[in-house]
Motif scaffolding. Sequence first.
Motif, PDB file in Angstrom:
ATOM      1  N   UNK A 297    -116.947 -16.105 102.669  1.00 13.15           N
ATOM      2  CA  UNK A 297    -116.463 -17.164 101.791  1.00 13.15           C
ATOM      3  C   UNK A 297    -117.097 -18.499 102.153  1.00 13.15           C
ATOM      4  N   UNK A 298    -117.538 -19.233 101.145  1.00  7.88           N
ATOM      5  CA  UNK A 298    -118.099 -20.559 101.387  1.00  7.88           C
ATOM      6  C   UNK A 298    -117.049 -21.512 101.941  1.00  7.88           C
ATOM      7  N   UNK A 299    -115.768 -21.176 101.806  1.00  6.05           N
ATOM      8  CA  UNK A 299    -114.697 -22.017 102.330  1.00  6.05           C
ATOM      9  C   UNK A 299    -114.358 -21.723 103.790  1.00  6.05           C
ATOM     10  N   UNK A 300    -115.022 -20.728 104.367  1.00  7.56           N
ATOM     11  CA  UNK A 300    -114.778 -20.411 105.777  1.00  7.56           C
ATOM     12  C   UNK A 300    -115.235 -21.585 106.652  1.00  7.56           C
ATOM     13  N   UNK A 301    -114.527 -21.862 107.754  1.00  5.71           N
ATOM     14  CA  UNK A 301    -114.921 -22.978 108.623  1.00  5.71           C
ATOM     15  C   UNK A 301    -116.378 -22.908 109.085  1.00  5.71           C
ATOM     16  N   UNK A 302    -116.905 -21.687 109.276  1.00  5.12           N
ATOM     17  CA  UNK A 302    -118.302 -21.561 109.718  1.00  5.12           C
ATOM     18  C   UNK A 302    -119.237 -22.216 108.709  1.00  5.12           C
ATOM     19  N   UNK A 303    -119.022 -21.970 107.412  1.00  8.07           N
ATOM     20  CA  UNK A 303    -119.912 -22.515 106.390  1.00  8.07           C
ATOM     21  C   UNK A 303    -119.553 -23.953 106.042  1.00  8.07           C
ATOM     22  N   UNK A 304    -118.290 -24.330 106.130  1.00  9.14           N
ATOM     23  CA  UNK A 304    -117.942 -25.729 105.868  1.00  9.14           C
ATOM     24  C   UNK A 304    -118.634 -26.642 106.871  1.00  9.14           C
ATOM     25  N   UNK A 305    -118.727 -26.176 108.126  1.00 12.51           N
ATOM     26  CA  UNK A 305    -119.435 -26.951 109.147  1.00 12.51           C
ATOM     27  C   UNK A 305    -120.909 -27.113 108.793  1.00 12.51           C
ATOM     28  N   UNK A 306    -121.460 -26.180 108.047  1.00 10.51           N
ATOM     29  CA  UNK A 306    -122.886 -26.155 107.729  1.00 10.51           C
ATOM     30  C   UNK A 306    -123.192 -26.633 106.312  1.00 10.51           C
ATOM     31  N   UNK A 307    -122.256 -27.313 105.714  1.00 11.97           N
ATOM     32  CA  UNK A 307    -122.461 -27.837 104.367  1.00 11.97           C
ATOM     33  C   UNK A 307    -123.620 -28.839 104.371  1.00 11.97           C
ATOM     34  N   UNK A 308    -124.507 -28.707 103.420  1.00 11.63           N
ATOM     35  CA  UNK A 308    -125.651 -29.609 103.294  1.00 11.63           C
ATOM     36  C   UNK A 308    -125.400 -30.652 102.222  1.00 11.63           C
ATOM     37  N   UNK A 309    -124.843 -30.229 101.091  1.00  5.66           N
ATOM     38  CA  UNK A 309    -124.711 -31.114  99.940  1.00  5.66           C
ATOM     39  C   UNK A 309    -123.714 -32.239 100.190  1.00  5.66           C
ATOM     40  N   UNK A 310    -122.556 -31.926 100.762  1.00  5.86           N
ATOM     41  CA  UNK A 310    -121.537 -32.954 100.972  1.00  5.86           C
ATOM     42  C   UNK A 310    -122.039 -34.144 101.766  1.00  5.86           C
TER      43      UNK A 310
END
Length: 674
Positions: A297-310
């Motif tokens: 899930x893109x909402x998982x903390x692993x991917x939220x930490x790696x957000x590029x666009x925000x």
Amino acid sequence: MQRRRGLPAASAVLTLALVLTAGPVWAESPPSPSGSASVSAAPAAPPTEGVSHDQNPAVPEGAVWTEVYVPAPLPSSTGDPVELHADVLRPAHLAADARTPVILSMGPYFSHSGQSVDEGREFAGPSLRHRRFIDAADLFAAGYTVVLADIRGFGGSDGCLDHLGTAERADVAAVVEWAASAPWSTGRVGMYGKSYDATTGLVAMGEHAKGLAAVVAQEPMWDASSYFWSNGVPTANNTGTVVADLRTASLPGIGHDAVVDGVTIPADTARYRDNAAYEESHPSCAEDYYLGTRASSADDPYWRERDIVGPLAGSEVPLFFTQGLTEQNTRPFRLTEALDGLRGPVQAWMGPWNHVTGDDVDPDGRLAMGRPGWVDEVRAFFDAHLRDAPAPAATFAVQDNRGTWRVESEWPGATRDVTAEVQPGRYLDDSVGAGDGDEPAPPLPETVGTALTLSQPVARPTRLIGAGSVEVRTKGEGTIYVRLWDVAPDGIPTVISDAISTASESGRTTVQLLAADWTLSAGHALLMSVSTTDTNAWSPTPSGSEVIIDGGTLRVSVRGTDDDVPTAGEPAPFLEQYLAANTLPAPVAGATATFSLEDAAPVPTPAPTATGAPVPAPEATPAPSLTATPPAALAKSGTAVTPSLPMWGLAVLVAGALVLTLRRGGSRGGPSRR
């Protein structure tokens, strides 16, 4: 038609290990430095005062090479301190303390052993990545310093790799700020890269690195999670990317001295080689990376930490990017969202090409993007933002599916939104996708799918532009594979773009479509379909059950072509391949037009005739009914897609992580196609 199924989990790991230890199938081939080398047993001291091209052919002409180590601001996941290695290439004709602007490339592909695999280099020296641009732009004669830096876990940098995570992001900012504060720096740093080392440029923008003055990003990742997962469906890169990255991280450097044309070239230092071996001596690096990227899930903390666009939102750093809209690798997920948040000048080349640089050429010598002038435009961009030269206009040079180039001041620009009611349909979810990954799954050309939602033919050229979406009401479990098609007057369809998701338990599934720039010629229609999938872009797990589409909403943005301003360029060579691979041989059957795009592409008010009356607009084409062949009750679809370039990985390091994860119930995936 019989289709290939994925391998069972245990045999997949075994096969992966056997394939990867056999060596790479493909690797980018860099230019070879001149000179013949032979192994020398004579010891030699590491370079301290700088090495010229005459002393080492891997050093660009006109440059002097030194190596530095920058302390990382955050420790490794193991708790160890980290140091970041960089090769510094200074103009040879300038004094050691002469201040120059800096062009930095930072990523995983700058090892002295090779870019993504061990290239068998005969002597140590700086990476050859981007050498064609460096030489053609004559950067050293122009007074630029070039820095090639390794992210943590790669090349001469130690620590566990941290794929776009907090530590790696801090590293990128730290190296930018080190380059800006170096005694030989003017304080202005530009970044240049492709793929991962293009993405680090976006990261530096998001981190607001002090001294960052301009970024050139060719084919970057705009969204980290989408490279591994699409709405819960694993991409073909899902497992193979981890394997490939770990193999690249294990590249050892050059452990022997060599003699080239009578000159002794020392091996890489023990410090460099010890750092390069960090991953092998710390197996938890591989396990942590693999387990982290299993988050679907893109909402998982692993991917939220790696957000590029925000983090990009609000950045005022000038950006020059390229994006293949038919990319098979770093596809334009969230591109329009990223552009909406930027506040600085944006320049771009966009069009129908694959994973290439602006100065790449195909085997026949044709420019891979089709447009001349890449080096000159980039030099002018850097000169403007790093040296205060007159700044050229920030424009978007865009090639559409017709192979024609135009220039715009903004993209996607002013558009009109169109919505259409998704038609009902049903299909069997027996998708295979990338299957076992080594060979394409056989296509199923019977139909384009189901839930066929067709527009009336357009009376004049109409451009589908930007990113749309599809929301469908569903019953059942399975894969929701959405495609947009360009339907010719004879009913032959060509894929414009596609996207995928797992059906939501709520019964409403929203699928975000990729950014597109596609012109429907007069007489053509837009079609949306939903189906199972057998394309090589994803590795779904089929439910084996029926999926029912009970309506929904298609949303796209369109505009006319009357205001197009032509600019120089030829069709990208990949366009022909894409059209051939994504055009079905049989006409669409079972669809009736239910909506119109015409209101979204108005013709400007025509000039009056001699009688004072305006010239009448052409009549709209009647809605077609494509019913030559009734669709099957459970439609199936699939069309061959040109596979993306493969990269391969380190089986020894990743196999343990794979086995451990599979024991914990991990998911399957095919070899990387990065």
